[in-house]
Design a protein around this motif. Structure first.
Motif, PDB file in Angstrom:
ATOM      1  N   LEU A 464      -1.908   4.228  -1.669  1.00 45.55           N
ATOM      2  CA  LEU A 464      -2.882   4.072  -0.577  1.00 45.55           C
ATOM      3  C   LEU A 464      -2.883   5.305   0.321  1.00 45.55           C
ATOM      4  O   LEU A 464      -3.941   5.741   0.790  1.00 45.55           O
ATOM      5  CB  LEU A 464      -2.560   2.814   0.234  1.00 45.55           C
ATOM      6  N   ALA A 465      -1.698   5.874   0.547  1.00 42.97           N
ATOM      7  CA  ALA A 465      -1.622   7.083   1.361  1.00 42.97           C
ATOM      8  C   ALA A 465      -2.308   8.249   0.649  1.00 42.97           C
ATOM      9  O   ALA A 465      -3.065   9.015   1.259  1.00 42.97           O
ATOM     10  CB  ALA A 465      -0.160   7.420   1.650  1.00 42.97           C
ATOM     11  N   TRP A 466      -2.047   8.382  -0.650  1.00 36.78           N
ATOM     12  CA  TRP A 466      -2.680   9.456  -1.424  1.00 36.78           C
ATOM     13  C   TRP A 466      -4.197   9.343  -1.377  1.00 36.78           C
ATOM     14  O   TRP A 466      -4.908  10.351  -1.303  1.00 36.78           O
ATOM     15  CB  TRP A 466      -2.179   9.412  -2.867  1.00 36.78           C
ATOM     16  N   ASN A 467      -4.687   8.123  -1.422  1.00 30.91           N
ATOM     17  CA  ASN A 467      -6.137   7.906  -1.420  1.00 30.91           C
ATOM     18  C   ASN A 467      -6.730   7.871  -0.017  1.00 30.91           C
ATOM     19  O   ASN A 467      -7.871   7.452   0.170  1.00 30.91           O
ATOM     20  CB  ASN A 467      -6.468   6.605  -2.154  1.00 30.91           C
ATOM     21  N   SER A 468      -5.950   8.288   0.983  1.00 27.14           N
ATOM     22  CA  SER A 468      -6.405   8.441   2.371  1.00 27.14           C
ATOM     23  C   SER A 468      -6.726   7.119   3.049  1.00 27.14           C
ATOM     24  O   SER A 468      -7.404   7.105   4.077  1.00 27.14           O
ATOM     25  CB  SER A 468      -7.632   9.377   2.449  1.00 27.14           C
TER      26      SER A 468
END
Length: 1217
Positions: A464-468
């Motif tokens: 989720l962090a990688w996908n902003s």
């Protein structure tokens, strides 16, 4: 209208129906067929849910069908959960022969009755789901596969905030505006305006970290404002960001004083991020408080609102533009493809067509670019390009099609985990471990049996962090040390994040009322039978909402008399002494957090919560015992019992909790089931305190604890008795009892090499273990009350050590051994390459920083040490070279004053001087040893104690001449030689004459302060804040005329704005106060009987607070001339019987409090005229006044329209209705 998210729930229910243990008991109970049918039916739904969830956006019938199926799935989940609990209970009963009393909780007193009742429930839910299934065919759903994750390459890191594309020119322009604009403007405001997702916050961060900005401004302050523009909360946030210390002050008057003190005279940059306020009055109030900054201070405001910009801005508004198409493609490509990878021409063509749809919005580009990283087939890219979602308009919620499309393409479990975050309010800082534990509790994390749930949760978070979908990811280790000093045990293994407000809006739009955060009483009406997850500050009657799965409450929970569906319960109310819900109603519970409550014991029946995964009891200081059968809690994974100081022993058999991954405290016992060997097979991580290590029998016993295999441990505290380690305030210095085999035991307690924090506390051995230097990752070390150890390991070699605390190490004579000089170069040797803070406390025999036996002159250097605290180390007479030192606190004898002379970089100095060990003063220091002449950058100075050398030093005006440009804050404690003790005696006026830059002065417990020090104060022309506390011999102004001076009757302290007078027992009368004074606070002055002269000129006062002054019988005549007064509080003045006439002149008065002044029987007519215009009136402890102004009293009409009123009589009448 909210989306119906179901694709993540069905696998959870199917897995429960297929559970092996449940299947075994299903055969016994005769329910095997129904369970298999339920699993088959739900499996058939799963294949069409992807299509159904996409079609619900435009088809209301599909949405209703999904909603019905979701309600049925939740109901089936509860039923299967009850079956599973009963199956686990029976399995446990078979294994350990549980008592009939425990059996009664979940078997409804009778196994036959349980089988009958639950069989009926299962039959009904299978029938209900069959009916829903029958309606499925009319929709003609398409079978679709769920999106799959692709492993992220290890080289990518979402913590990297340097990858800003297309904003370099914007940054240059804004930095130029900040540095070059009109310097005559004391505090200027620059608004950055643009729509959500355009990158306003990113640009502000980009500017905030620019080297030129960092060098130019003395203070850098960042505050996230968001929806609520509450001046008090914002003032607290500014103070916290500026000082690194959380502000606990709630009184607005004291708060504004503290804020003005923090900013006073300093050139600061303040970023107010995400401002929505369009109320001019609120901004004006905050702007006034921020106006004390030094010349050239700047405020950056990021906002979507042009009106907010026009209200707040003093510099031209900077309108942030969209990214160019080229920059958008560069950012998209960076997220969608590997670094340096060749982009297939077909995908590049499709990608550029997708990028055109973003309209140059960075958040959308970044989010969808990350999504495309997991798609490598041309048809997948075409599916995104041609999606129907692009045709949707941006709704009132501002949710962009690109963000919704990114969400749509997430795997189902990621969708659910993301949407659940709507339970937290906007801009909330979410803790990663808490999120994962709540996801686990609600069954959102799929398990394949190969990975631990926590590991899978970390993957979901990272995805989720990688996908902003998350932003501002931070390790707590990076936080300011002072912000987290109360939570140091959580350092080095805690991560936090936030959500962009558009992402938060997306989560809210998906969940609707199913997931709520009620921070405002008005939002309570949104709670309904559909609500499953709730975070609230208000009481919620659970009996009315039995479907709630998650309840996080900041207050007490109303007692529940019915079974609940709760999976997660968190209650943080200090006064709570018992669990408000019967254990029998919590059979589904997976997460229970009662931290910081006053609970003394959990019910023994808590051990029958077989589903419970997380139990948090941290900071429950009254907790004395845990359930004795805790070893039966077979699902428990996280047990947090740190800071439970009343807990002296643990239940036996902790080692049987085979799923346990976190155990923050373990107390070693002597009897079976409580020995240290219980830790052997537990795979523990995070933080672990070990107490009572004196009960470890020998090295073999210690080695059996198997600490070295616990590779996820980050913080380890080793304590040999039960005296609590409470960093950084654990300075209890009771003697350590001797312990046999202490060295062998400590050597055998070898921790894993990845440890970040190590504390060895109250250790009775003579040497430290050899393994200490193997811990190369250590960031923080505490060695305390290890009185037998003469030598410290070569800690100066550790490359990442930042914090070192050495406390009551009575036998230690030096910090570094002579071997350090083998690394000498060019006459210097560097130690502790990363050390930032060092505390040396009660080191009686410490003589030198190093054990040097050579002949050549070699300088020892601590290159990065910024904070040094030396307390009661009487034999330490030298200092190493400290080129980065900013703060020094030193308590010692006069002999050690010379240590300060070489510390030319110090900004803050705190010196407390004691008598020598035989009670005499030290001999005078030589002139060249006097310290202050070289410390020329000093901004803050604290002086405590009666010191001959300090007095002699401060008498010499030339010695302190450097103070006239740098010193802003001075605190004096127990210094009886700084004031004349009589009207004729002399004081060190040379010192006072040099304080021309002083902004803040605090004086404590100085007996030589008898009269208002006119001569001493004459040069303090810039002083803004003055506090006099516990000066019991101060009587007030001198009765002699001012000494002959060219100033004549010139006003003293011409810029004084705040005066606090506290606990001055002899004070009879206030001195004449200057016309600039805005705030007056007088407390606990029992002899004060007159304020007439003091208030004669102070016509600018806007706040007066007088409390606990029993000799004060009246306020002075002429009080009505205080036309700027906004707040008046009179409290506990037992003999006050009169308020003067003429108070109708108090035209600005908004807040009036009169408390516990029983002799005051009436208010003057002038003040009565002002009452209707008040915003707040509080009268209490004044019986005669209360009767007049209570509801129904003769003067009720005067106050009935005041927004906030309070009298005891009124409260009594309200409580009796």
């Amino acid at each position: 209208m909210a989306d119906v998210l179901l694709s993540a729930l069905l696998p959870v229910v199917m897995k429960k129906a297929a559970d092996r243990l449940l299947q075994q008991f299903g055969v016994i109970w005769g329910m095997e067929e129904k369970l298999e049918k339920l699993e088959r039916t739900l499996s058939a739904f799963q294949s069409v849910l992807g299509d159904a969830e996409q079609r619900q956006v435009k088809d209301a019938d599909v949405k209703r069908w999904l909603a019905a199926l979701k309600d049925a799935a939740y109901e089936a989940d509860d039923i299967l959960d009850e079956f599973n609990v009963e199956a686990m209970r029976r399995k446990t009963e078979i294994q350990i022969d549980m008592s009939k009393k425990v059996r009664s909780f979940f078997s409804l007193h009778n196994p036959v009755w349980f089988r009958f009742k639950m069989g009926q429930k299962l039959k009904e839910i299978v029938q209900k789901i069959d009916e829903i299934a029958a309606k499925r065919n009319r929709f003609g759903f398409t079978v679709t596969a769920q999106p799959q994750n692709r492993d992220r390459p290890q080289t990518h890191s979402y913590f990297d905030e340097s990858n800003v594309i297309g904003r370099e020119e914007d940054k240059k322009k804004i930095v130029k505006l900040l540095l070059d604009h009109d310097r005559n403007q004391n505090v200027a405001v620059l608004p950055i305006v643009g729509m959500g997702g355009l990158g306003k916050t990113t640009l502000a961060q980009f500017v905030y970290r620019d080297e030129r900005v960092v060098e130019h401004f003395e203070l850098l302050i960042w505050v996230c404002v968001s929806d609520e523009f509450d001046v008090a909360k914002l003032a607290k946030a500014v103070i916290a960001s500026a000082t690194g210390t959380e502000c606990q002050e709630s009184n607005m008057e004291l708060l504004q004083r503290r804020l003005r003190e923090v900013l006073s005279g300093k050139r600061y940059l303040l970023v107010l991020d995400d401002v929505w306020n369009e109320d001019q009055a609120k901004w004006d109030e905050l702007k006034t408080l921020l106006g004390t900054g030094g010349e050239g201070s700047r405020i950056i405001v990021t906002t979507r609102s042009e009106r907010a910009s026009s209200i707040m801005g003093t510099l031209p508004t900077y309108h942030l533009l969209y990214l160019t198409e080229d920059d958008s493609w560069t950012l998209f490509r960076k997220r969608a493809f590997e670094e340096g990878a060749e982009v297939p021409p077909t995908l590049e063509k499709i990608g550029k067509e997708i990028v055109k749809k973003f309209g140059g919005l960075p958040l959308a580009v970044k989010t969808l670019g990350s999504l495309m990283h997991s798609k490598s087939e041309e048809k997948e890219w075409l599916s995104v390009r041609d999606s129907e979602i692009w045709k949707m308009q941006v709704g009132e919620d501002g949710i962009l099609p690109a963000l919704r499309l990114s969400y749509t393409h997430l795997p189902s479990h990621l969708k659910q985990c993301f949407a659940f975050c709507a339970i937290f309010p906007k801009d909330y800082e979410m803790e990663k471990d808490l999120l994962i534990q709540l996801w686990m509790a609600n069954g959102f994390i799929p398990s394949d049996g190969k990975k631990e749930l926590e590991d899978k949760g970390h993957e979901i978070f990272n995805e989720l962090a990688w996908n902003s979908f998350f932003k501002d990811i931070k390790e707590v280790e990076e936080y300011n040390e002072y912000t987290v000093h109360r939570f140091r045990h959580k350092l080095y293994h805690t991560t936090t994040c936030k959500m962009h407000d558009l992402m938060h809006g997306l989560a809210q739009s998906i969940m609707g009322n199913e997931c709520l955060s009620t921070v405002d009483p008005a939002t309570l009406e949104n709670i309904s039978a559909k609500t499953r997850h709730l975070r609230t500050y208000y009481d919620v009657p659970l009996n009315n909402y039995p479907n709630i799965h998650t309840l996080l409450s900041r207050t007490t929970v109303a007692d529940s008399s019915k079974p609940t569906s709760l999976r997660a319960l968190g209650v943080h109310q200090y006064e709570m002494r018992r669990l408000p819900i019967s254990i029998g109603f919590l059979k589904h519970l997976r997460y229970l957090d009662l931290s910081r409550t006053d609970i003394k014991a959990l019910p023994n029946a808590t051990s029958t919560l077989f589903n419970l995964q997380t139990l948090k009891l941290s900071h429950c200081w009254s907790l004395q015992k845990l359930p004795k059968d805790m070893r039966n809690m077979i699902s428990l994974r996280h047990l947090c019992i740190d800071r439970c100081d009343s807990l002296k022993h643990l239940p036996a058999g902790i080692g049987q909790l085979s799923s346990l991954r976190t155990l923050t405290k373990y107390i070693v016992g002597n009897d079976a089931g409580r020995r240290i060997g219980e830790l052997n097979s537990l795979d523990l991580g995070g933080f672990l305190e070990l107490y009572n290590l004196r009960n470890v029998r020998d090295a073999a016993d210690a080695e059996y604890a198997n600490l070295s295999s616990k590779h996820n441990l980050r913080s380890l505290i080793l304590c040999w008795d039960m005296i609590a380690w409470n960093a950084p305030y654990c300075y209890d210095c009771e003697d350590v009892l001797p312990t046999r085999n202490a060295e062998e035991v400590l050597e055998a307690l070898r921790p894993p090499v990845g440890l970040k924090l190590l504390a060895i506390w109250r250790y009775g051995g003579d040497r430290f273990p050899t393994w200490m230097m193997d811990l190369r990752q250590l960031v923080e070390i505490h060695l305390g009350v290890c009185t037998g150890c003469e030598h410290i390991p070569p800690l100066w070699q550790l490359p990442f050590l930042k914090f070192l605390y050495l406390i009551k190490m009575d036998s230690v004579k030096h910090i570094c051994s002579s071997t350090i000089y083998g690394n000498a170069s060019n006459g210097t040797v560097q130690a502790f390459p990363s050390l930032q803070k060092l505390v040396l406390d009660t080191m009686k025999n410490l003589e030198n920083w190093s054990e040097y036996k050579g002949t050549a002159e070699v300088t020892l250097v601590f290159p990065h040490l910024a904070q040094l605290r030396i307390i009661d180390c009487p034999n330490l007479m030298t200092m190493p070279k400290l080129p980065s030192l900013k703060r020094l606190q030193m308590e010692g004898t006069d002999k050690q004053l010379g240590l300060v002379c070489s510390l030319t970089t110090v900004l803050s100095l705190d010196i407390k001087v004691h008598k020598t060990s035989n009670g005499t003063e030290s001999p005078p220091l030589a002139q060249e040893e006097l310290p202050f002449r070289y410390v020329r950058a000093l901004e803050n100075l604290i002086i405590s104690g009666a010191s001959v050398n300090l007095a002699r030093l401060l008498e010499v005006e030339e010695e302190t001449s450097w103070l006239n440009t740098s010193l802003h804050h001075l605190e004096i404690r127990q210094c009886d030689w700084l004031f004349s003790s009589s009207q004729q005696a002399a004081s060190p006026l040379g010192f006072w004459k040099n304080l021309t830059s002083l902004l803040s002065l605090e004086i404590y417990d100085c007996d030589d302060l008898v009269y208002w020090p006119e001569e001493e104060f004459r040069g303090l022309s810039f002083l803004k804040k003055l506090k006099i506390d516990d000066c019991c011999k101060w009587v007030g102004p001198s009765n002699l005329p001012l000494s002959s001076s060219t100033s004549g009757d010139a006003e003293l302290l011409p810029n004084l704005e705040e005066l606090n007078v506290i606990r001055c027992d002899g004070l009879l009368e206030l001195p004449k106060l200057p016309t600039t004074l805005r705030s007056l606070y007088v407390q606990h002055c029992p002899e004060l009987n007159s304020m007439t002269a003091g208030l004669q000129r102070a016509t600018a006062l806007n706040s007066i607070n007088i409390s606990n002054c029993p000799s004060l019988t009246s306020l002075p005549e002429g009080f009505g001339q205080l036309t700027a007064l906004k707040s008046l509080r009179i409290d506990n003045c037992s003999n006050l019987s009169y308020l003067p006439e003429g108070m109708q002149g108090l035209t600005a008065l908004h807040l009036l409090t009169i408390a516990y002044c029983p002799r005051l029987s009436s208010l003057p007519k002038g003040l009565q005229q002002r009452l209707p215009s008040l915003l707040s009136l509080d009268i209490r402890g004044c019986p005669k006044l209360e009767r007049q102004y209570a509801r129904g009293g003769p003067y009720w009409d005067l106050i009935s329209r005041i927004p906030h009123t309070g009298t005891l009589s009124e409260r009594r009448s309200n409580s009796n209705r």
